[in-house]
Design a protein around this motif. Sequence first.
Motif, PDB file in Angstrom:
ATOM      1  N   ASN A 108      70.153   4.486 -58.776  1.00 36.53           N
ATOM      2  CA  ASN A 108      70.267   3.621 -57.549  1.00 36.53           C
ATOM      3  C   ASN A 108      68.613   3.929 -56.862  1.00 36.53           C
ATOM      4  OD1 ASN A 108      71.543   2.081 -55.761  1.00 36.53           O
ATOM      5  ND2 ASN A 108      71.717   3.843 -54.621  1.00 36.53           N
ATOM      6  N   LYS A 111      65.683   0.595 -57.333  1.00 36.59           N
ATOM      7  CA  LYS A 111      65.606  -0.918 -57.104  1.00 36.59           C
ATOM      8  C   LYS A 111      64.575  -1.285 -56.800  1.00 36.59           C
ATOM      9  CE  LYS A 111      70.698  -0.665 -56.213  1.00 36.59           C
ATOM     10  NZ  LYS A 111      71.680  -0.777 -54.886  1.00 36.59           N
ATOM     11  N   TRP A 115      62.241  -1.401 -60.742  1.00 35.25           N
ATOM     12  CA  TRP A 115      63.503  -1.807 -61.648  1.00 35.25           C
ATOM     13  C   TRP A 115      63.102  -1.332 -63.088  1.00 35.25           C
ATOM     14  CZ3 TRP A 115      62.774  -4.997 -65.815  1.00 35.25           C
ATOM     15  CH2 TRP A 115      61.175  -5.854 -65.689  1.00 35.25           C
ATOM     16  N   ASN A 138      75.954  -2.933 -62.253  1.00 36.24           N
ATOM     17  CA  ASN A 138      75.779  -3.538 -61.245  1.00 36.24           C
ATOM     18  C   ASN A 138      74.344  -2.956 -60.607  1.00 36.24           C
ATOM     19  OD1 ASN A 138      77.895  -5.188 -61.433  1.00 36.24           O
ATOM     20  ND2 ASN A 138      79.269  -3.893 -59.856  1.00 36.24           N
ATOM     21  N   THR A 139      74.071  -1.687 -60.673  1.00 38.04           N
ATOM     22  CA  THR A 139      72.832  -1.139 -60.248  1.00 38.04           C
ATOM     23  C   THR A 139      71.586  -1.839 -61.030  1.00 38.04           C
ATOM     24  OG1 THR A 139      73.724   0.867 -59.781  1.00 38.04           O
ATOM     25  CG2 THR A 139      71.561   0.966 -59.850  1.00 38.04           C
ATOM     26  N   ALA A 142      71.330  -5.384 -59.801  1.00 37.98           N
ATOM     27  CA  ALA A 142      70.480  -5.614 -58.555  1.00 37.98           C
ATOM     28  C   ALA A 142      69.099  -5.059 -58.463  1.00 37.98           C
ATOM     29  CB  ALA A 142      71.204  -4.498 -57.598  1.00 37.98           C
ATOM     30  N   GLN A 145      67.171  -8.103 -59.948  1.00 39.05           N
ATOM     31  CA  GLN A 145      67.214  -9.234 -58.802  1.00 39.05           C
ATOM     32  C   GLN A 145      66.282  -8.536 -57.862  1.00 39.05           C
ATOM     33  OE1 GLN A 145      70.482  -8.886 -56.341  1.00 39.05           O
ATOM     34  NE2 GLN A 145      69.595 -10.549 -54.871  1.00 39.05           N
ATOM     35  N   GLN A 146      66.330  -7.661 -57.187  1.00 36.43           N
ATOM     36  CA  GLN A 146      65.300  -7.081 -56.418  1.00 36.43           C
ATOM     37  C   GLN A 146      63.934  -7.260 -56.713  1.00 36.43           C
ATOM     38  OE1 GLN A 146      66.690  -3.561 -54.576  1.00 36.43           O
ATOM     39  NE2 GLN A 146      68.787  -4.466 -53.737  1.00 36.43           N
ATOM     40  N   ALA A 153      68.294 -10.079 -64.898  1.00 37.26           N
ATOM     41  CA  ALA A 153      69.572  -9.966 -63.916  1.00 37.26           C
ATOM     42  C   ALA A 153      70.920 -10.652 -64.492  1.00 37.26           C
ATOM     43  CB  ALA A 153      69.311 -10.230 -62.643  1.00 37.26           C
TER      44      ALA A 153
END
Length: 158
Positions: A108, A111, A115, A138-139, A142, A145-146, A153
């Motif tokens: 986490n 992000k 990544w 999901n981490t 994300a 994506q970020q 993703a």
Amino acid sequence: MLEAELRVAPHVRRGEWREALWKLQRVEALGGRPNAVVRNTVLSVLKVAKRWQEAVEIFALAQNRLTFNVAATALAAADVWRRSLILLQQMMLLSLLPDLVNMNSSMNLFKGRHWPKTLNLLGQMSLVQLEADLVSSNTCIAACQQGGHWPLALQLAR
């Protein structure tokens, strides 16, 4: 150790990190061994105060998985992700294999622009015999994506 908890708790509620840390150190100087609740309570106030250096010192003394998680979130709050990786490596060197929560907490932290480190930690989970869960997936999604890596993703989402 209930006495130590009672001495530290009021300072934590008021956000007085210096006083809470001083009382923890005082208990140790007098030969006491504060339990994980006391240490993690002090770590929580250090996290809010963004005092990650002190949080790392407390982890070095406690050396357990729960304290690692609290210290890692303190490092994340201060945006000191490199130090968090070192903390994770120290944990493994101490033969404290990370659990799923430790790995997810570490993932986490990376992000956005870091990544690839999130994906690297996902890959390392199998080395410590852990299976990724929904939080892990999901981490990573994300993080990609970020970081602007939509195709990756979407691939992870499948």
